[in-house]
Design a protein around this motif. Structure first.
Motif, PDB file in Angstrom:
ATOM      1  N   UNK A 266      12.613 -32.455 -25.184  1.00  0.00           N
ATOM      2  CA  UNK A 266      13.215 -32.232 -26.331  1.00  0.00           C
ATOM      3  C   UNK A 266      12.122 -31.325 -27.211  1.00  0.00           C
ATOM      4  N   UNK A 267      11.000 -31.883 -26.890  1.00  0.00           N
ATOM      5  CA  UNK A 267       9.887 -31.141 -27.694  1.00  0.00           C
ATOM      6  C   UNK A 267       8.894 -30.581 -26.677  1.00  0.00           C
ATOM      7  N   UNK A 268       8.478 -29.247 -26.828  1.00  0.00           N
ATOM      8  CA  UNK A 268       7.380 -28.547 -25.940  1.00  0.00           C
ATOM      9  C   UNK A 268       6.564 -27.462 -26.562  1.00  0.00           C
ATOM     10  N   UNK A 269       5.483 -27.518 -26.281  1.00  0.00           N
ATOM     11  CA  UNK A 269       4.754 -26.386 -26.658  1.00  0.00           C
ATOM     12  C   UNK A 269       4.027 -26.022 -25.397  1.00  0.00           C
ATOM     13  N   UNK A 270       3.668 -24.649 -25.871  1.00  0.00           N
ATOM     14  CA  UNK A 270       2.852 -23.753 -24.665  1.00  0.00           C
ATOM     15  C   UNK A 270       1.697 -23.261 -25.372  1.00  0.00           C
ATOM     16  N   UNK A 271       0.474 -23.522 -25.274  1.00  0.00           N
ATOM     17  CA  UNK A 271      -0.796 -22.806 -25.963  1.00  0.00           C
ATOM     18  C   UNK A 271      -0.742 -22.855 -27.517  1.00  0.00           C
ATOM     19  N   UNK A 272       0.215 -23.799 -28.250  1.00  0.00           N
ATOM     20  CA  UNK A 272       0.268 -23.728 -29.604  1.00  0.00           C
ATOM     21  C   UNK A 272      -0.925 -23.752 -30.300  1.00  0.00           C
ATOM     22  N   UNK A 273      -1.250 -22.771 -31.131  1.00  0.00           N
ATOM     23  CA  UNK A 273      -2.509 -22.591 -31.969  1.00  0.00           C
ATOM     24  C   UNK A 273      -2.066 -22.070 -33.361  1.00  0.00           C
ATOM     25  N   UNK A 274      -3.071 -22.597 -34.201  1.00  0.00           N
ATOM     26  CA  UNK A 274      -2.943 -22.097 -35.895  1.00  0.00           C
ATOM     27  C   UNK A 274      -4.424 -21.798 -36.279  1.00  0.00           C
ATOM     28  N   UNK A 275      -4.593 -20.840 -36.805  1.00  0.00           N
ATOM     29  CA  UNK A 275      -5.691 -20.412 -37.308  1.00  0.00           C
ATOM     30  C   UNK A 275      -5.717 -20.166 -38.675  1.00  0.00           C
ATOM     31  N   UNK A 276      -6.612 -20.531 -39.709  1.00  0.00           N
ATOM     32  CA  UNK A 276      -6.885 -20.518 -40.955  1.00  0.00           C
ATOM     33  C   UNK A 276      -7.982 -19.484 -41.335  1.00  0.00           C
ATOM     34  N   UNK A 277      -7.875 -18.395 -41.509  1.00  0.00           N
ATOM     35  CA  UNK A 277      -8.923 -17.506 -41.838  1.00  0.00           C
ATOM     36  C   UNK A 277     -10.148 -17.695 -40.844  1.00  0.00           C
ATOM     37  N   UNK A 278      -9.962 -17.620 -39.654  1.00  0.00           N
ATOM     38  CA  UNK A 278     -10.689 -17.735 -38.704  1.00  0.00           C
ATOM     39  C   UNK A 278     -11.229 -19.131 -38.215  1.00  0.00           C
ATOM     40  N   UNK A 279     -10.726 -20.214 -38.882  1.00  0.00           N
ATOM     41  CA  UNK A 279     -10.856 -21.430 -38.412  1.00  0.00           C
ATOM     42  C   UNK A 279      -9.721 -21.963 -37.574  1.00  0.00           C
ATOM     43  N   UNK A 280      -9.953 -22.314 -36.426  1.00  0.00           N
ATOM     44  CA  UNK A 280      -8.695 -22.928 -35.591  1.00  0.00           C
ATOM     45  C   UNK A 280      -8.398 -24.489 -35.862  1.00  0.00           C
ATOM     46  N   UNK A 281      -7.578 -24.674 -36.667  1.00  0.00           N
ATOM     47  CA  UNK A 281      -6.998 -26.159 -36.975  1.00  0.00           C
ATOM     48  C   UNK A 281      -6.540 -26.652 -35.452  1.00  0.00           C
ATOM     49  N   UNK A 282      -5.689 -25.893 -34.859  1.00  0.00           N
ATOM     50  CA  UNK A 282      -5.078 -26.258 -33.629  1.00  0.00           C
ATOM     51  C   UNK A 282      -5.199 -25.014 -32.651  1.00  0.00           C
TER      52      UNK A 282
END
Length: 314
Positions: free
Chosen positions: A1-17
């Motif tokens: 139902x929920x799947x992630x692959x290499x999910x990433x989030x950057x805020x101005x160079x800071x990787x939150x995920x």
């Protein structure tokens, strides 16, 4: 139902995920644990198509979150830390408004609104403005909104925060009752007892990365090693216990000792036979409790060498 692959989030160079890969199956509750700033809320926002990932992908019910955001939002129920309640509305007006956004027929809308407001003890306050609600009442109203359209994926960020014990218990009961073969639930919480009680599996995030994943018992084994057992004696003994090879004595008192068998519970018959054969007056053998809090703190200390700024068990 929920799947992630290499999910990433950057805020101005800071990787939150960073590089989050996991799956949550229908009928399963997955708890996300981690210190403040670990990336839990950012993950929820990406899964609900509120934030666009910097890289990687995620799917809800087969829909990719960046390619089909409208379909994803129709399948997801979200409770965030910031509820976004319209405080000048009454609870009835508020839920009716969201029922229309979800295209619920009037009859179904009225039935579901009454059900959830009654369940959370808000029905008698349905005509009061939300601005007059307590923090706990607002939390329950926000959860009612998240459940209104019978979502297939439920994303809950601190669902029992600011609640009194009775209300928190009712919300936990609601979450447990929402487990079904058609729904997957992600629960972000700082309440380790809540996570251990509700979750089938637990994912621990630290500095945006997934550092541990498994059932509560698997995480305890990973962080704390095999279970330990306490032997209680009827009479004091101070001589070394006659244990088979591989058994470790971790604590010895005159009327008890704590032993770690090499293969856990499966070795208990050998332990009892050895002690009884040597004439030790054993009255009870019990497992030493291992909590998720113990495992979590051990894992964080292993990662950082300290335990400051950690979630606190309630």
């Amino acid at each position: 139902m929920i799947r992630t692959e290499g999910l990433s989030k950057s805020f101005e160079g800071f990787w939150a995920v960073r590089d989050l890969t996991l799956e949550v199956h229908p009928g399963e509750i997955l708890a996300l644990l981690g210190p403040n700033g670990a990336g839990k809320t950012t993950t929820v926002r990406m899964l609900s198509a509120v934030l666009r990932p910097s890289r990687g992908r995620a799917w809800i019910g087969g829909y990719e979150v960046t390619q089909s955001p409208d379909e994803v939002r129709s399948l997801v129920g979200v409770l965030t830390e910031q509820h976004g309640l319209y405080t000048r509305m009454t609870a009835l007006e508020y839920l009716t408004f969201f029922a229309r956004l979800y295209d619920l027929p009037p009859e179904a809308s009225a039935r579901r609104i009454r059900h959830w407001l009654t369940f959370f003890g808000l029905w008698e306050f349905r005509h009061q403005r939300i601005g007059n609600y307590s923090k706990g009442m607002r939390q329950k109203l926000a959860l009612s909104r998240a459940l209104l359209h019978h979502p297939q994926a439920l994303l809950l960020d601190e669902p029992t925060s600011a609640m009194d014990p009775e209300s928190a218990r009712r919300v936990r009961q609601a979450i447990a009752s929402l487990r079904s073969e058609e729904r997957a639930i992600i629960l972000c919480t700082h309440n380790l007892v809540e996570a251990e009680t509700l979750a089938d599996r637990i994912a621990i995030l630290d500095q945006g990365r997934l550092v541990a994943l498994g059932t509560p018992e698997e995480l305890k084994d990973q962080a704390l090693g095999p279970p330990r057992f306490r032997v209680v004696l009827a009479e004091p003994r101070t001589d070394p216990p006659p244990l088979p090879p591989g058994f470790q004595v971790e604590e010895q008192q005159p009327t008890s000792l704590v032993v770690r068998p090499p293969r856990g519970e499966a070795d208990n018959p050998r332990l009892l036979r050895a002690l009884l054969h040597a004439g030790w007056p054993v009255t009870r053998l019990e497992e030493v409790p291992r909590t998720l809090e113990d495992a979590y703190l051990a894992l964080m200390e292993r990662l950082h060498g300290k335990t400051e700024s950690l979630p606190q068990a309630a």
